[in-house]
Design an enzyme around this catalytic site. Structure first.
Site, PDB file in Angstrom:
ATOM      1  N   GLU A 126     -18.888  46.053 -16.364  1.00 65.36           N
ATOM      2  CA  GLU A 126     -18.251  44.769 -16.373  1.00 65.36           C
ATOM      3  C   GLU A 126     -18.851  43.623 -15.539  1.00 65.36           C
ATOM      4  O   GLU A 126     -19.551  44.173 -14.626  1.00 65.36           O
ATOM      5  CB  GLU A 126     -16.811  45.210 -15.544  1.00 65.36           C
ATOM      6  CG  GLU A 126     -16.237  46.138 -16.184  1.00 65.36           C
ATOM      7  CD  GLU A 126     -15.031  46.640 -15.508  1.00 65.36           C
ATOM      8  OE1 GLU A 126     -14.506  46.022 -14.452  1.00 65.36           O
ATOM      9  OE2 GLU A 126     -14.219  47.691 -15.929  1.00 65.36           O
ATOM     10  N   LYS A 128     -19.463  41.396 -12.281  1.00 68.69           N
ATOM     11  CA  LYS A 128     -18.865  41.509 -10.975  1.00 68.69           C
ATOM     12  C   LYS A 128     -18.594  40.109 -10.656  1.00 68.69           C
ATOM     13  O   LYS A 128     -19.189  39.201 -10.365  1.00 68.69           O
ATOM     14  CB  LYS A 128     -19.812  42.297  -9.905  1.00 68.69           C
ATOM     15  CG  LYS A 128     -19.036  42.236  -8.650  1.00 68.69           C
ATOM     16  CD  LYS A 128     -19.731  43.004  -7.534  1.00 68.69           C
ATOM     17  CE  LYS A 128     -18.958  43.365  -6.609  1.00 68.69           C
ATOM     18  NZ  LYS A 128     -18.648  42.410  -5.688  1.00 68.69           N
ATOM     19  N   ASP A 130     -17.207  36.868  -8.740  1.00 65.68           N
ATOM     20  CA  ASP A 130     -17.494  36.375  -7.295  1.00 65.68           C
ATOM     21  C   ASP A 130     -16.233  35.705  -6.873  1.00 65.68           C
ATOM     22  O   ASP A 130     -16.261  34.556  -6.775  1.00 65.68           O
ATOM     23  CB  ASP A 130     -18.528  35.887  -7.196  1.00 65.68           C
ATOM     24  CG  ASP A 130     -18.976  35.736  -5.582  1.00 65.68           C
ATOM     25  OD1 ASP A 130     -18.451  36.432  -4.732  1.00 65.68           O
ATOM     26  OD2 ASP A 130     -20.126  35.167  -5.376  1.00 65.68           O
ATOM     27  N   TYR A 238      -9.372  43.901 -13.403  1.00 66.32           N
ATOM     28  CA  TYR A 238     -10.378  45.202 -13.526  1.00 66.32           C
ATOM     29  C   TYR A 238     -10.013  46.453 -13.290  1.00 66.32           C
ATOM     30  O   TYR A 238     -10.799  47.582 -13.529  1.00 66.32           O
ATOM     31  CB  TYR A 238     -11.737  44.547 -12.795  1.00 66.32           C
ATOM     32  CG  TYR A 238     -11.262  44.280 -11.328  1.00 66.32           C
ATOM     33  CD1 TYR A 238     -10.918  45.346 -10.429  1.00 66.32           C
ATOM     34  CD2 TYR A 238     -11.689  43.124 -10.798  1.00 66.32           C
ATOM     35  CE1 TYR A 238     -10.756  45.222  -9.043  1.00 66.32           C
ATOM     36  CE2 TYR A 238     -11.424  42.859  -9.441  1.00 66.32           C
ATOM     37  CZ  TYR A 238     -10.957  43.987  -8.680  1.00 66.32           C
ATOM     38  OH  TYR A 238     -10.866  43.543  -7.261  1.00 66.32           O
ATOM     39  N   LYS A 326     -25.682  44.956  -7.441  1.00 68.44           N
ATOM     40  CA  LYS A 326     -25.737  43.472  -6.910  1.00 68.44           C
ATOM     41  C   LYS A 326     -26.831  42.744  -7.677  1.00 68.44           C
ATOM     42  O   LYS A 326     -27.968  43.547  -7.700  1.00 68.44           O
ATOM     43  CB  LYS A 326     -25.833  43.473  -5.387  1.00 68.44           C
ATOM     44  CG  LYS A 326     -24.591  44.026  -4.958  1.00 68.44           C
ATOM     45  CD  LYS A 326     -23.717  43.268  -5.199  1.00 68.44           C
ATOM     46  CE  LYS A 326     -22.704  42.483  -4.029  1.00 68.44           C
ATOM     47  NZ  LYS A 326     -22.442  42.321  -2.872  1.00 68.44           N
ATOM     48  N   CYS A 420     -30.271  10.847  20.601  1.00 68.73           N
ATOM     49  CA  CYS A 420     -29.804  10.745  19.217  1.00 68.73           C
ATOM     50  C   CYS A 420     -30.522  10.084  17.951  1.00 68.73           C
ATOM     51  O   CYS A 420     -30.808   8.998  18.453  1.00 68.73           O
ATOM     52  CB  CYS A 420     -28.374  10.403  19.277  1.00 68.73           C
ATOM     53  SG  CYS A 420     -27.409  10.127  17.685  1.00 68.73           S
ATOM     54  N   CYS A 423     -27.955   6.854  17.321  1.00 70.41           N
ATOM     55  CA  CYS A 423     -27.572   5.677  18.222  1.00 70.41           C
ATOM     56  C   CYS A 423     -28.403   5.860  19.428  1.00 70.41           C
ATOM     57  O   CYS A 423     -28.515   4.661  20.264  1.00 70.41           O
ATOM     58  CB  CYS A 423     -26.288   5.955  18.640  1.00 70.41           C
ATOM     59  SG  CYS A 423     -26.008   7.222  19.903  1.00 70.41           S
ATOM     60  N   CYS A 438     -24.990  15.099  20.711  1.00 65.39           N
ATOM     61  CA  CYS A 438     -25.224  13.751  21.148  1.00 65.39           C
ATOM     62  C   CYS A 438     -24.114  13.349  21.964  1.00 65.39           C
ATOM     63  O   CYS A 438     -22.716  13.463  21.232  1.00 65.39           O
ATOM     64  CB  CYS A 438     -25.164  12.832  19.905  1.00 65.39           C
ATOM     65  SG  CYS A 438     -25.115  10.930  20.546  1.00 65.39           S
ATOM     66  N   CYS A 443     -21.672   6.309  18.826  1.00 59.51           N
ATOM     67  CA  CYS A 443     -22.664   6.633  17.798  1.00 59.51           C
ATOM     68  C   CYS A 443     -21.875   6.904  16.344  1.00 59.51           C
ATOM     69  O   CYS A 443     -20.943   7.657  16.140  1.00 59.51           O
ATOM     70  CB  CYS A 443     -22.971   8.318  18.015  1.00 59.51           C
ATOM     71  SG  CYS A 443     -24.085   9.266  17.057  1.00 59.51           S
TER      72      CYS A 443
HETATM   73  S1  IVH Z   1     -13.413  47.643  -9.223  1.00 60.78           S
HETATM   74  C1  IVH Z   1     -11.921  50.928  -6.904  1.00 60.78           C
HETATM   75  N1  IVH Z   1     -14.373  45.755 -10.834  1.00 60.78           N
HETATM   76  O1  IVH Z   1     -15.788  43.762  -5.859  1.00 60.78           O
HETATM   77  C2  IVH Z   1     -12.326  49.866  -7.894  1.00 60.78           C
HETATM   78  N2  IVH Z   1     -14.167  45.123  -8.578  1.00 60.78           N
HETATM   79  O2  IVH Z   1     -17.314  45.015  -4.057  1.00 60.78           O
HETATM   80  C3  IVH Z   1     -12.317  48.511  -7.117  1.00 60.78           C
HETATM   81  N3  IVH Z   1     -14.997  42.756  -8.045  1.00 60.78           N
HETATM   82  O3  IVH Z   1     -12.832  44.300  -4.017  1.00 60.78           O
HETATM   83  C4  IVH Z   1     -13.153  47.336  -7.619  1.00 60.78           C
HETATM   84  N4  IVH Z   1     -15.209  42.429 -10.262  1.00 60.78           N
HETATM   85  O4  IVH Z   1     -12.916  42.165  -5.313  1.00 60.78           O
HETATM   86  C5  IVH Z   1     -14.136  46.072  -9.656  1.00 60.78           C
HETATM   87  N5  IVH Z   1     -15.365  44.202 -12.549  1.00 60.78           N
HETATM   88  C6  IVH Z   1     -14.751  44.436 -11.118  1.00 60.78           C
HETATM   89  C7  IVH Z   1     -15.067  43.600 -10.224  1.00 60.78           C
HETATM   90  C8  IVH Z   1     -14.810  43.888  -8.969  1.00 60.78           C
HETATM   91  C9  IVH Z   1     -15.302  41.751  -8.778  1.00 60.78           C
HETATM   92  C10 IVH Z   1     -14.786  42.617  -6.589  1.00 60.78           C
HETATM   93  C11 IVH Z   1     -13.524  43.362  -6.163  1.00 60.78           C
HETATM   94  C12 IVH Z   1     -14.052  44.341  -5.282  1.00 60.78           C
HETATM   95  C13 IVH Z   1     -15.089  44.128  -4.670  1.00 60.78           C
HETATM   96  C14 IVH Z   1     -16.041  45.355  -4.365  1.00 60.78           C
END
Ligand code: IVH
Length: 678
Positions: A126, A128, A130, A238, A326, A420, A423, A438, A443
């Protein structure tokens, strides 16, 4: 009660079945539009159905249900979020920061399960997202509670705000609706929504959000759901929490069930066999990352089978069956060509790096933050240095480090300025902070920032008085402090470039209207260091008037919750400054009279929470709220088990229903008045 002409003739039974049908139809089109991105109905067609439902509900308020699409943006602002215990803890994920660490994860899984090293595990891969984690609870298919992750065990009740997210159904559709469904997912803001939000903020002279994640968190944690409703947040599911009345054997099955119930699932999610395919997914996402309409910071790989997940179990904070892979930071190297000292509202002078323009994953970067002078010294950053610059999904990139081995010897050391740059006033290096400040009272950038802060939405809320207009007022020599705003005339505004009579009139009345803002906003607007919105509100409640606050001793200030020595000192320094007092007197002379909102401590309603819903006939909501608060009660926006009273007026909607469900005492307006009179 107002009856719509259109529906008055419909008997209640027919109205109910039409309302049910409209709700289902609207929810269906909502899903086509927001989740599947494949609308079938025009906006006008949708609005027409929506208005028909509204009109039926106006005629028969008893038909309003909390899951009605008309009830997405509810009630009044909260003063804090209630706590919610998660039935199952919301865990975090272990990280892998490169492909080999993904392979290590796969080996750990197989070792734990007693499988051979060449076995191919079925994984679900999946993106991830943000954003921030949220848990939704559906009881018999109806969204009842939504909470943030918090510390994993206890989160905050953000139900009213989550209800404003159109991608989230208020009622599940389809077959085999579970008795209880807890589903976790990520609330996020698309890049487009983030850019629009930040442009609006800048236009209003407010500080922009650093990145989409902060913007999503800031938007979801608004105490007023009407503000959240204006931020187009999105959501992807998720993971499951507790499930009752349904069985899923795998992550894939779970996602299929969610989609069937109308919940949003990211279409990029992919089921694969074996770790090399999971690594392939990671590479593919890395290459597609810049083209996605939202930020992702990696991928998540999960063992697909739920029985295997159970066997693997979890460590204290993270499951053994999943890993977050990551992405590497977006970095590039370039040359630091100069440094621009930039002056902020409080006079703090920060070093901004001027860089030889460089492309970092599709974005040309020519400026970056160096944070503060102490960091410049610690990293020994010099002009002419080759530096590593990083974009971490942030608006402002940062200089991470120097490549000292690339030095020619001609680089020039950087020193904080003595005067500064704007000013010319002397600057001071404050001992217990890294800032260089400052001290010039006149200013220009400081004046500009302090006036835009004063006028900003959460402060005095003077519409139209954003950065650009304030800049013109300063350039034309019309204002030098906040008190000058209240002496402006229409002729003054007519001196602006591109200003019409009507707009000038609007600006003047916006200024006039701000004279009676509540005291909490006014204190926040003054821009006293360390005094944010919450502290300002607490000060207003404790002291009740500006005069009392001006004369408050440090000891008195320290008795207030959340106020420590630094904040108390900063407040005293502000009011001990004769220039500041002169500005305050001048504001008073112009008729600026912030209204007090002292909270009665130990009143009859002390410790009791009230929720008002529906229209009251004897007073406005604000008046009723003040009456309750004057007796020490607190008024919140959403109903929870902890609510003591729900005061219900005409046309009360979902909150009344929720109160009844939770068994909270419901008072009519008359009963509330009696309670006040006791
Ligand atoms: S699974 C036990 N799936 O990443 C399973 N987390 O670093 C819990 N996050 O707190 C998380 N996309 O906020 C999962 N496809 C995804 C995700 C995801 C983003 C975030 C989530 C979690 C954090 C962990």
């Amino acid at each position: 009660m107002q009856l719509s002409l259109l529906n008055i003739s419909i008997p209640e039974g027919a109205a109910k079945s039409r309302a049910d049908e409209l709700r289902r139809t609207l929810e269906y089109h909502n899903r086509l539009y927001y989740v599947l991105d494949a609308p079938e109905l025009s906006d006008a067609g949708y609005d027409e159905l929506f208005r028909e439902l509204q009109s039926l509900e106006n005629s028969y308020p008893q038909l309003i249900s909390p899951d009605s699409p008309t009830q997405r943006v509810g009630g009044i602002a909260l003063d804090k979020f209630a706590a919610v215990q998660h039935r199952l803890p919301m865990l975090s994920l272990e990280n892998a920061s490169n492909e080999d660490e993904i392979r290590d994860f796969d080996q750990r899984v197989k070792k734990f399960l007693g499988l051979t090293t060449d076995h191919r595990i079925s994984y679900v891969c999946e993106p991830k997202m943000d954003g921030l984690a949220v848990e939704l609870v559906y009881v018999k298919g109806v969204l009842t509670v939504a909470s943030t992750r918090g510390d994993g065990v206890t989160g905050e009740d953000v139900t009213e705000n989550i209800r404003t997210i159109r991608m989230i159904p208020l009622r599940l559709s389809g077959q085999h609706i579970p008795d209880l469904l807890e589903v976790r997912g990520e609330v996020y803001l698309s890049l487009q929504a983030f850019q629009i939000l930040n442009s609006a903020k800048e236009e209003n002279g407010e500080a922009p959000f650093a990145n989409p994640r902060n913007a999503a968190a800031g938007s979801l944690r608004q105490l007023d759901p009407r503000i959240t409703a204006q931020r187009p947040l999105s959501f992807y599911c998720y993971a499951p929490g507790t499930l009752q009345g349904t069985a899923c054997d795998s992550q894939q099955e779970f996602f299929a069930a969610l989609s069937g119930w109308g919940l949003p699932v990211n279409s990029l999610i992919s089921a694969v066999e074996g770790v090399e395919a999971a690594v392939g997914f990671y590479r593919e996402m890395l290459s597609r990352r810049e083209a996605l309409p939202y930020e992702i910071d990696g991928t998540v790989i999960k063992v697909d089978s739920f029985p295997l997940q159970r066997e693997l179990g979890e460590k204290s904070r993270s499951p053994r069956w999943a890993v977050a892979c990551k992405f590497p930071p977006r970095q590039a190297t370039t040359v630091l060509e100069g440094v621009l000292p930039s002056v902020g509202r409080t006079g703090v002078i920060t070093p901004v790096a001027l860089l030889r323009p460089v492309d970092i994953s599709g974005v040309t970067v020519s400026r970056a933050t160096l944070h503060n002078w102490e960091e410049v010294a610690a990293k020994d950053i010099r002009i002419g240095d080759t530096v590593v610059v990083e974009r971490a999904g942030d608006v402002i990139p940062a200089v991470v480090r120097v490549l000292a081995e690339r030095r020619s010897g001609a680089e020039l050391p950087l020193v904080a300025p003595d005067t500064c740059p704007q000013c010319g006033s002397a600057v001071v290096h404050i001992a217990d902070e890294v800032a260089v400040r400052c001290m010039g009272l006149a200013c220009p950038p400081q004046i500009r920032e302090s006036i835009t802060h004063f006028a900003s939405r959460n402060a005095m809320d003077i519409e139209g008085m954003g950065g650009k207009n304030v800049e013109q007022l300063i350039t034309l020599g019309l204002v030098r402090s906040i008190s000058d705003l209240y002496r402006l005339t229409k002729d003054d505004f007519m001196r602006f470039e591109r200003m019409g009579d009507k707009l000038a009139g609007k600006l003047l009345s916006a200024i006039e209207n701000s004279k009676r803002r509540d005291l909490g906003r006014f204190i926040f607007a003054l821009g006293i260091r360390h005094v944010g919105e919450r502290t300002a509100k607490a000060l207003a409640q404790s002291f009740g008037s500006l005069e009392n606050l001006i004369h408050a001793t440090s000891e008195e200030l320290l008795t207030i919750r959340d106020i420590g020595a630094t904040v108390a000192q900063s407040i005293r320094t502000f009011f001990d400054n004769p220039d500041n007092l002169a500005v305050l007197r001048s504001l008073q002379e112009s008729g600026v009279a912030p209204t007090a909102e002292a909270k009665q401590v130990g009143g009859r309603f002390s410790g009791k929470t009230f929720v008002f819903t529906g229209a009251l006939s004897r007073f406005t909501r604000d008046e009723a709220q003040r009456l309750a608060e004057a007796e020490g009660g607190s008024v919140v926006g959403s109903v929870s088990k902890k609510t003591n009273y729900v005061v219900s007026g005409e046309d009360a909607g979902s909150k009344l229903a929720k109160a009844r469900n939770l068994g909270v005492t419901v008072l009519t307006e008359e009963e509330f008045i009696k309670l006040l009179a006791v």
